[in-house]
Design an enzyme around this catalytic site. Structure first.
Site, mmCIF file in Angstrom:
data_model
loop_
_atom_site.group_PDB
_atom_site.id
_atom_site.type_symbol
_atom_site.label_atom_id
_atom_site.label_comp_id
_atom_site.label_asym_id
_atom_site.label_seq_id
_atom_site.Cartn_x
_atom_site.Cartn_y
_atom_site.Cartn_z
ATOM 1 N N GLU A 1 9.114 -55.048 -19.101
ATOM 2 C CA GLU A 1 9.044 -53.614 -18.786
ATOM 3 C C GLU A 1 9.342 -53.419 -17.306
ATOM 4 O OE1 GLU A 1 5.588 -51.343 -19.836
ATOM 5 O OE2 GLU A 1 5.406 -52.264 -21.829
ATOM 6 N N ASP B 1 -0.466 -45.837 -23.735
ATOM 7 C CA ASP B 1 0.236 -44.686 -23.175
ATOM 8 C C ASP B 1 1.314 -44.176 -24.124
ATOM 9 O OD1 ASP B 1 0.924 -42.750 -21.295
ATOM 10 O OD2 ASP B 1 2.422 -44.055 -20.373
ATOM 11 N N TYR C 1 4.846 -47.256 -9.545
ATOM 12 C CA TYR C 1 3.399 -47.176 -9.340
ATOM 13 C C TYR C 1 2.977 -47.851 -8.027
ATOM 14 C CZ TYR C 1 3.330 -45.824 -14.268
ATOM 15 O OH TYR C 1 3.552 -45.189 -15.458
#
Length: 619
Positions: free
Chosen positions: A501, A160, A469
């Protein structure tokens, strides 16, 4: 591989500047055999994609060509002449006039060629460098190339961030004596107030070697005769996070009393160790605060820029970050040199991102394919991955700032075949460098219950996005999910955990009084929810927010002008979250426990009280 340096016996010429530039469809089949017929020029270092207004260049898949004239200094008659490319993303070919002198696969590590037999001191030659941006199932990182109905080649990939390509780092011409130092390896230790320095010096041919250690003032503090050995520095000043101190190991090749070649390798004396659930630097517990980052700036793409280097480190200091991960590839050597000098801790990562076809299925809706199979990630992929590990460690082994190797980001570690793929790579990493811990960053799909490789590694690096998410906009649920998840990893593996992350996309200037995703308030609240969990789990030894700054990604309706999870904008302006992080991380830096069992965790003021009250269970 030694970084080129100017010394008393070596000279260094930068070949940075504007070069002739063309894509392969605009020139003949052998463009290196003549001057490039093009009006375009491209700067080096810089990615080429965002430089030109022609979208066909930005979206080009295949070879591009750089060319310039180079004059060899006339004083290099008796020296070897070496050409070095700091990086060519993702494959490079180098031609001196009509001759191929070097070829390299891998977009983020250097390669070089001895071109002495192809050039003459005082004369010019035509230098042409081809760069190919293609990614396949056997490259690191992987990708897929398709051809559209109108004949255009298209590149897809599973990472990404934008697939910037070109000569994003410097190109050099340098000289070395005929008999010269080829490599230096340094491993340090601490013995009370003394430092130990194991060294090994490789030379182009067998030679008499002498080494000296100089302190920061230039005073000699140790010396030895021989190409390998152990030196002792009395009253050593260790390299510490936030308090960097560097020595120089000066290696010399001697011919009698004459110095034939000399090279100075900076190093810091420090140790790294994982002990139970603690991460120790110089025997002291260390708590990581900082970011996953990217080499990404407007116009330059991944092109290295010293102005951004200085400014980014200033922002990290301002926000209270003590570390970062080189997500998701090795960064320019100048970045690690700067980290060495300024005491910033680095988790150094290979370009192995996208080894996860479950992500492909989730994004495209296509039927899932196995990640590890003869037709997908296979033995050839692993061979490329192994080479990437070799080159990373060969380049960065002497940096005191580098405290851990990360050999992959978000692989499909919960799939069948993951252990067979990764176990040999971990063995290779430890063989090449037994002194540093090794990790990988676990994807959301991999849990403590189904992950197949976590037991092999030293530190658990976990990427999680509860509240973004999963449980989007519901931070109460997200906090509960995250705590259960991390406690599962801690209970099963009993290893240090770094939250490698966690983040939420945020549009600067968008505000709300509610927990509304994309607002600045939500990003700050999201981070705070994560931090409450970290402070309740003693095994957590670090937090790396995703991301330091907004960055460009591939085209997609789920990304609006790139990934917006940065706490700084792409042009480095702080969002509200940056100020919130600054308050937290400055408290953490000021609340380090003074030894004892509690030294396993650094708690912000008030967090210890929370553990002994209704907020959790005392440990």
């Amino acid at each position: 591989m030694l970084k080129p340096r100017s010394t008393a016996t070596r000279e260094l010429v930068s070949l940075d500047g504007t070069w002739r530039f063309a894509v392969d469809t605009a020139v003949g089949e052998r463009p290196w055999t003549a001057p490039l017929e093009t009006r375009l020029e491209a700067p080096v270092p810089a990615s080429y994609n965002d430089l030109f207004t022609d979208s066909a260049i930005r979206d080009h898949v295949g070879w591009v060509w750089y060319q310039r004239r180079v004059r060899v200094p006339r004083g290099w008659t008796d020296d070897r002449v070496v050409l070095r490319v700091d990086a060519a993303t993702h494959q490079g070919r180098v031609y001196v006039d009509d001759v191929l002198v070097a070829e390299h696969v891998g977009g983020y590590t250097p390669f070089e060629a001895d071109i002495t037999n192809h050039v003459r001191a005082g004369q010019e030659f035509r230098l042409t460098i081809g760069v190919n941006n293609e990614l396949t199932n056997t490259t690191i990182p992987p990708g897929t190339i398709t051809v559209s109905q109108d004949g255009r080649r298209k590149q897809t990939y599973l990472h990404d961030f934008y697939n910037y390509a070109g000569l994003a780092r410097s190109v050099w011409l340098y000289s070395v004596p005929a008999v010269h130092i080829a490599d230096v390896t340094i491993v340090t230790g601490l013995d009370g107030t003394s430092g130990t320095v194991e060294y090994e010096v490789a030379t182009s041919t067998p030679a008499h070697v002498r080494v000296r250690v100089l302190d920061a003032s230039g005073a000699e503090v140790a010396e030895s005769d021989g190409a390998s050995g152990t030196l002792r520095i009395e009253d050593v000043t260790p390299w510490r996070p936030g308090a960097a101190y560097l020595y120089d190991l000066v290696a010399e090749v001697l011919d009698g009393d004459d110095v034939v070649d000399t090279y100075a390798q900076p190093f810091g004396v420090r140790t790294v160790e994982v002990s139970g659930t603690r991460f120790l630097i110089n025997g002291e517990p260390f708590y990581f605060t900082g970011f996953g980052r990217h080499e990404d700036t407007p116009v330059r793409g991944k092109g290295h820029d010293d102005a951004y280097l200085v400014h980014d480190f200033q922002l990290m200091e301002w926000v209270g970050a003590n570390s970062f991960r080189t997500s998701h590839y090795p960064y320019a050597e100048e970045v690690l040199d700067f980290a060495d000098r300024h005491g910033i801790v680095v988790i150094d990562e290979t370009a192995a991102v996208g080894l996860n076809l479950a992500v492909e299925a989730g994004l495209t809706g296509a039927p899932p394919r196995p990640t590890f199979s003869p037709d997908t990630v296979n033995d050839d992929t692993r061979a490329a991955h192994a080479q990437a590990i070799r080159e990373l460690i060969a380049r960065d082994k002497n940096h005191p700032s580098v405290v851990m190797w990360c050999i992959a980001n978000e692989p499909s570690s919960n799939e069948e075949g993951a252990r067979e793929y990764f176990e040999p790579l971990l063995e290779l990493t430890r063989k090449l460098d037994p002194t540093r811990p090794v990790c990988y960053a676990a994807v959301m799909f991999a849990t403590a219950a189904n992950d197949g490789i976590a037991d092999l590694f030293d530190v658990l690096c976990i990427n999680r996005y509860y509240g973004w998410y999963v449980a989007t906009g519901d931070l109460v649920t997200a906090e509960a999910y995250l705590e259960g998840d991390l406690r599962g990893w801690a209970a099963k593996f009993g290893k240090p955990i770094i939250m490698s992350e966690y983040g939420a996309d945020t549009l600067p200037g968008l505000h709300s009084v509610w927990d509304q995703p994309w607002t600045e308030e939500y990003q700050a609240a999201y981070l705070a929810a994560n931090h409450r969990v970290f402070d309740r789990i003693a095994e957590v030894v670090g937090e790396h927010v995703w991301n330091f700054a907004d960055f460009q990604t591939s085209n997609g309706i789920h990304r609006v002008d790139g990934n917006r999870k940065g706490v700084f904008t792409r042009d480095r302006r702080p969002k509200a979250a940056a100020h919130a992080l600054r308050a937290r991380w400055r408290e953490i830096a000021g609340s380090k426990p003074a030894g004892g069992q509690d030294a396993a965790r650094q708690f912000p003021p008030g967090a210890r009280d929370e553990l002994n009250g209704e907020g959790g269970t005392a440990r």
